[in-house]
Design a protein around this motif. Structure first.
Motif, PDB file in Angstrom:
ATOM      1  N   HIS A 205       7.623  -2.110   8.475  1.00 16.35           N
ATOM      2  CA  HIS A 205       6.517  -2.117   7.380  1.00 16.35           C
ATOM      3  C   HIS A 205       5.700  -0.637   7.720  1.00 16.35           C
ATOM      4  CE1 HIS A 205       4.563  -3.584   3.827  1.00 16.35           C
ATOM      5  NE2 HIS A 205       3.557  -3.092   4.443  1.00 16.35           N
ATOM      6  N   ASN A 206       6.371   0.456   7.920  1.00 16.01           N
ATOM      7  CA  ASN A 206       5.920   1.787   8.114  1.00 16.01           C
ATOM      8  C   ASN A 206       5.750   2.791   7.073  1.00 16.01           C
ATOM      9  OD1 ASN A 206       4.974   1.523  11.107  1.00 16.01           O
ATOM     10  ND2 ASN A 206       6.870   0.434  11.253  1.00 16.01           N
ATOM     11  N   GLY A 207       6.787   2.521   6.249  1.00 14.56           N
ATOM     12  CA  GLY A 207       7.056   3.622   4.969  1.00 14.56           C
ATOM     13  C   GLY A 207       8.206   4.405   5.395  1.00 14.56           C
ATOM     14  N   TYR A 208       8.845   4.870   4.217  1.00 11.36           N
ATOM     15  CA  TYR A 208      10.078   5.636   4.423  1.00 11.36           C
ATOM     16  C   TYR A 208       9.984   6.830   5.428  1.00 11.36           C
ATOM     17  CZ  TYR A 208      14.261   7.940   2.463  1.00 11.36           C
ATOM     18  OH  TYR A 208      15.406   8.502   2.195  1.00 11.36           O
ATOM     19  N   SER A 209       9.179   7.775   5.418  1.00 12.35           N
ATOM     20  CA  SER A 209       9.141   8.914   6.074  1.00 12.35           C
ATOM     21  C   SER A 209       9.162   8.382   7.697  1.00 12.35           C
ATOM     22  CB  SER A 209       8.027   9.997   5.813  1.00 12.35           C
ATOM     23  OG  SER A 209       6.804   9.291   5.820  1.00 12.35           O
ATOM     24  N   GLU A 210       8.101   7.440   7.707  1.00 11.86           N
ATOM     25  CA  GLU A 210       8.117   6.999   9.127  1.00 11.86           C
ATOM     26  C   GLU A 210       9.240   6.412   9.718  1.00 11.86           C
ATOM     27  OE1 GLU A 210       5.908   6.666  12.923  1.00 11.86           O
ATOM     28  OE2 GLU A 210       5.655   7.828  11.079  1.00 11.86           O
ATOM     29  N   ASP A 211       9.970   5.613   8.938  1.00 13.64           N
ATOM     30  CA  ASP A 211      11.184   4.923   9.285  1.00 13.64           C
ATOM     31  C   ASP A 211      12.216   6.002   9.733  1.00 13.64           C
ATOM     32  OD1 ASP A 211      10.196   2.474   8.526  1.00 13.64           O
ATOM     33  OD2 ASP A 211      11.177   2.426   6.773  1.00 13.64           O
ATOM     34  N   ARG A 212      12.113   7.038   9.070  1.00 13.37           N
ATOM     35  CA  ARG A 212      13.208   8.088   9.588  1.00 13.37           C
ATOM     36  C   ARG A 212      12.776   8.679  10.811  1.00 13.37           C
ATOM     37  NH1 ARG A 212      13.223  11.853   4.045  1.00 13.37           N
ATOM     38  NH2 ARG A 212      11.106  10.783   3.853  1.00 13.37           N
ATOM     39  N   ALA A 213      11.656   8.807  10.985  1.00 10.00           N
ATOM     40  CA  ALA A 213      11.069   9.450  12.333  1.00 10.00           C
ATOM     41  C   ALA A 213      11.263   8.432  13.334  1.00 10.00           C
ATOM     42  CB  ALA A 213       9.598   9.718  12.300  1.00 10.00           C
ATOM     43  N   ILE A 214      11.239   7.200  13.418  1.00 12.61           N
ATOM     44  CA  ILE A 214      11.500   6.044  14.291  1.00 12.61           C
ATOM     45  C   ILE A 214      12.718   5.938  14.449  1.00 12.61           C
ATOM     46  CG2 ILE A 214      11.461   3.651  14.715  1.00 12.61           C
ATOM     47  CD1 ILE A 214       8.844   3.527  12.896  1.00 12.61           C
ATOM     48  N   ALA A 215      13.753   5.931  13.568  1.00 14.74           N
ATOM     49  CA  ALA A 215      15.212   6.065  13.743  1.00 14.74           C
ATOM     50  C   ALA A 215      15.716   7.225  14.368  1.00 14.74           C
ATOM     51  CB  ALA A 215      16.216   5.904  12.343  1.00 14.74           C
ATOM     52  N   LYS A 216      15.085   8.251  14.206  1.00 16.07           N
ATOM     53  CA  LYS A 216      15.382   9.614  15.078  1.00 16.07           C
ATOM     54  C   LYS A 216      15.026   9.471  16.595  1.00 16.07           C
ATOM     55  CE  LYS A 216      15.354  12.822  11.297  1.00 16.07           C
ATOM     56  NZ  LYS A 216      14.603  14.201  10.643  1.00 16.07           N
ATOM     57  N   ALA A 217      13.806   8.741  16.848  1.00 18.46           N
ATOM     58  CA  ALA A 217      13.486   8.529  18.113  1.00 18.46           C
ATOM     59  C   ALA A 217      13.845   7.553  18.945  1.00 18.46           C
ATOM     60  CB  ALA A 217      11.764   8.617  18.059  1.00 18.46           C
ATOM     61  N   VAL A 218      14.527   6.359  18.413  1.00 22.25           N
ATOM     62  CA  VAL A 218      14.602   5.042  19.215  1.00 22.25           C
ATOM     63  C   VAL A 218      15.898   4.880  19.309  1.00 22.25           C
ATOM     64  CG1 VAL A 218      14.417   2.634  19.006  1.00 22.25           C
ATOM     65  CG2 VAL A 218      12.479   3.997  18.130  1.00 22.25           C
ATOM     66  N   LYS A 219      16.387   4.674  20.623  1.00 25.67           N
ATOM     67  CA  LYS A 219      17.862   4.320  20.672  1.00 25.67           C
ATOM     68  C   LYS A 219      18.102   2.937  20.395  1.00 25.67           C
ATOM     69  CE  LYS A 219      18.278   8.005  24.310  1.00 25.67           C
ATOM     70  NZ  LYS A 219      18.484   8.285  25.812  1.00 25.67           N
ATOM     71  N   GLY A 220      19.308   2.707  19.973  1.00 23.52           N
ATOM     72  CA  GLY A 220      19.777   1.417  19.844  1.00 23.52           C
ATOM     73  C   GLY A 220      19.681   0.496  18.760  1.00 23.52           C
ATOM     74  N   LEU A 221      19.222   1.279  17.676  1.00 20.06           N
ATOM     75  CA  LEU A 221      19.126   0.463  16.341  1.00 20.06           C
ATOM     76  C   LEU A 221      20.310   0.599  15.625  1.00 20.06           C
ATOM     77  CD1 LEU A 221      15.353   1.600  15.360  1.00 20.06           C
ATOM     78  CD2 LEU A 221      16.049  -0.723  16.151  1.00 20.06           C
ATOM     79  N   ASP A 222      20.844  -0.386  14.964  1.00 17.53           N
ATOM     80  CA  ASP A 222      22.030  -0.434  13.813  1.00 17.53           C
ATOM     81  C   ASP A 222      21.504  -0.542  12.437  1.00 17.53           C
ATOM     82  OD1 ASP A 222      24.338  -0.842  15.858  1.00 17.53           O
ATOM     83  OD2 ASP A 222      23.003  -2.620  16.668  1.00 17.53           O
ATOM     84  N   LEU A 223      20.510  -0.743  12.021  1.00 12.23           N
ATOM     85  CA  LEU A 223      19.705  -0.842  10.817  1.00 12.23           C
ATOM     86  C   LEU A 223      18.156  -0.751  10.748  1.00 12.23           C
ATOM     87  CD1 LEU A 223      20.227  -1.410   7.786  1.00 12.23           C
ATOM     88  CD2 LEU A 223      20.274  -3.889   8.211  1.00 12.23           C
ATOM     89  N   VAL A 224      17.738  -0.001   9.852  1.00 15.33           N
ATOM     90  CA  VAL A 224      16.154  -0.017   9.535  1.00 15.33           C
ATOM     91  C   VAL A 224      16.193  -0.768   8.436  1.00 15.33           C
ATOM     92  CG1 VAL A 224      14.007   1.130   9.613  1.00 15.33           C
ATOM     93  CG2 VAL A 224      15.927   1.707  11.429  1.00 15.33           C
ATOM     94  N   ILE A 225      15.484  -1.674   8.141  1.00 15.57           N
ATOM     95  CA  ILE A 225      15.029  -2.383   6.685  1.00 15.57           C
ATOM     96  C   ILE A 225      13.507  -2.057   6.606  1.00 15.57           C
ATOM     97  CG2 ILE A 225      15.083  -4.500   5.301  1.00 15.57           C
ATOM     98  CD1 ILE A 225      17.212  -5.327   6.905  1.00 15.57           C
ATOM     99  N   GLY A 226      13.041  -1.245   5.675  1.00 14.39           N
ATOM    100  CA  GLY A 226      11.870  -0.950   5.582  1.00 14.39           C
ATOM    101  C   GLY A 226      11.062  -1.512   4.349  1.00 14.39           C
ATOM    102  N   GLY A 227       9.646  -0.981   4.399  1.00 16.57           N
ATOM    103  CA  GLY A 227       8.847  -1.458   3.465  1.00 16.57           C
ATOM    104  C   GLY A 227       7.390  -0.479   3.552  1.00 16.57           C
ATOM    105  N   HIS A 228       6.290  -0.900   2.939  1.00  9.45           N
ATOM    106  CA  HIS A 228       4.987  -0.292   2.932  1.00  9.45           C
ATOM    107  C   HIS A 228       4.777   0.777   1.916  1.00  9.45           C
ATOM    108  CE1 HIS A 228       1.300   0.873   4.400  1.00  9.45           C
ATOM    109  NE2 HIS A 228       1.657   1.986   4.756  1.00  9.45           N
TER     110      HIS A 228
END
Length: 506
Positions: A205-228
């Motif tokens: 629940h961080n927002g679309y732009s922040e989700d993209r930044a998180i996905a670029k920075a965190v290793k090991g995620l298979d899916l990000v389901i967003g909101g906010h």
């Protein structure tokens, strides 16, 4: 999801890792904001719990291994929240079989006590890896960083995260501590990996732009389901709907070069996200098939949920007749000869009072958004709704002084005249705003001001293109226009309207 394992974990992973390919369908929503009933757009009905449940049940029969998730902000948005404080929504989420939810910022709107009441009744885990609630007795042990779901014998990790802006836009209080997002999420992912979990979803629940930044920075995620951010992704061109702001899914490369899909199901349950991922025997993604499914009138409403909603609706009628304050004199919505408007003053002041919690210095409302007048005396909830019926949210936009002046002129030129909050004034010559001041000082053209608007104007309504296209930061607080007005009337009771020279003609 693949991460290198230390030698000490190899034996554990041999027993815990996936042993077979599997396809999982993630059904998800976010930012439902107490929209239990359908939303009407251009005369057509979208969403509502009864329609959503009907679709969920249909997909459970047709799709493999369904997992049902919520990406936060169940709270705040309609009279259902005012009456039931999230518990009406919770009864549905439990009945529908939701399996996990990340907290949204609005889950803290009634403080830790309000969230604790909700958490006690939840039949599913509430998640947030980036907060520490160990110092809050009401929430201790009720909020977890992650959960592990069993899906056809395979373990799926679900990590939660919410916006670090929460202390500024909601009320978590001093006992709820926020941790930087990326290390908190990475720590949860690493813990799951150490336990042999090789399929990991982030409920964000961080927002679309922040989700993209998180996905670029965190290793090991298979899916990000967003909101906010209430971002429409992949939504079709429907009359009255905003244009999609990105694809569904949006792919981002993580630090290891793996493509991570990011999805978000707009807002208010008007769409249901369906994201189907196939994993091989090693837990690697082999296929992603995703779409936002429009919850329109072609989807029948489930009769059981309709009866549930009808029961919750009964006390709402009483709320409409409840008093929320009073006005010492009638508050009209027609401007005086100078252009100042009593109702405009009231709404703009209410907008600033709530917006100031997020740093706003100025508030504006538009003339077309003033839909009724208030007679002298008691004001009921129903009368307040007649003034502010649209369900706009409060948005903070960073604007330069020059952009503010141009925004005023956009309104004067095309019918969306803006009325300012107390302390701000501007002068009109002909059909142009020629000067403006805040607290008696002229606006500085290059200085950045934080300005509060209703979402209609912030998104360019009434031809406010300057405000819409401004490059400064913006924050949708999620506060509804009706709640902003009611709060102001309760605080300033009785409210005494008066002209103050906020708008002048030369």
């Amino acid at each position: 999801m693949r991460r290198a394992l230390s030698a000490g974990l190899l034996l554990l992973s041999a027993f815990a890792a996936a042993e077979k390919p599997i396809t999982i369908t993630f059904l998800h929503c976010n930012d439902t904001h107490a929209h239990i009933e359908p939303t009407i757009i251009k005369g057509k009905s979208y969403g509502g719990f009864a329609r959503q449940f009907s679709l969920i049940e249909r997909l459970r029969k047709s799709e493999p291994n369904v997992v049902l998730l919520h990406a936060g902000d169940v709270f705040q948005g309609t009279l259902f929240f005012n009456v039931y404080e999230g518990l009406a929504d919770l009864s549905y989420l439990n009945l529908a079989g939701f399996q996990a939810q990340t907290l949204g910022n609005h889950e803290f709107d009634n403080g830790p006590a309000g969230l604790a009441q909700y958490a006690k009744g939840a039949a599913f885990p509430l998640l947030a890896a980036n907060i520490d609630v160990s110092g809050e007795p009401l929430l201790k042990d009720r909020i977890k960083p992650f959960a592990i779901l069993n899906v056809d014998g395979e373990r799926v990790g679900v990590v939660g995260s919410l916006t670090p802006d929460t202390p500024n836009i909601s009320s978590p209080g001093p006992t709820v501590k926020f941790i930087p997002n990326v290390p908190a999420i990475q720590g949860a992912v690493d813990t799951l990996t150490a336990q042999g979990v090789d399929k990991i979803v982030l409920l964000s629940h961080n927002g679309y732009s922040e989700d993209r930044a998180i996905a670029k920075a965190v290793k090991g995620l298979d899916l990000v389901i967003g909101g906010h951010s209430h971002t429409p992704l992949g939504t079709p061109a429907i009359e009255g709907w905003p244009t999609a702001q990105g694809p569904f899914p949006t792919f981002v490369d993580d630090p290891d070069g793996r493509r991570v899909p990011i999805v978000q199901a707009w807002e208010w349950g008007k769409v249901l996200g369906r994201t189907t991922i196939s994993f091989d025997a090693k837990g690697e993604t082999t296929k992603v098939d995703a779409q936002p499914i429009v919850l329109d009138e072609t989807i029948p409403e489930d009769p059981l949920i309709l009866r549930l909603v009808a029961n919750y609706n009964r006390p709402i009628a009483a709320l409409k007749d409840s008093a929320v304050g009073s006005v010492a004199e009638a508050v009209g919505r027609n401007p005086n000869q100078q252009g100042e408007n009593l109702m405009g003053n009231l709404i703009a002041d209410a907008i600033l009072e709530k917006g100031a919690l997020s740093g706003a210095e100025i508030g504006f409302c538009n003339r077309g958004g003033l839909r009724a007048e208030l007679d002298k005396g008691e004001v009921t909830y129903g009368e307040a709704i007649a003034v502010q019926p649209f369900g706009n949210t409060l948005v903070i936009v960073e604007l330069t002084g020059a952009e503010i002046l141009q925004g005023l002129n956009d309104g004067l030129a095309k019918g969306g005249m803006l009325y300012p909050s107390k302390g701000f004034s501007y002068t009109i010559s002909g059909d142009k705003a020629i000067e403006a001041s805040l607290d008696g000082k002229p606006l500085e053209p290059r200085r950045i001001y934080k300005v509060a608007f209703q979402s209609f104007i912030a998104n360019g309504g009434d031809f406010h293109e300057t405000i819409k296209n401004a490059k400064g930061k913006r924050l949708d607080t999620g506060f509804l226009d009706i709640d902003v007005l009611v709060s102001h009337l309760k605080t300033h009771n009785p409210y005494a309207p008066r002209y103050e020279g906020r708008v002048r003609r030369r």
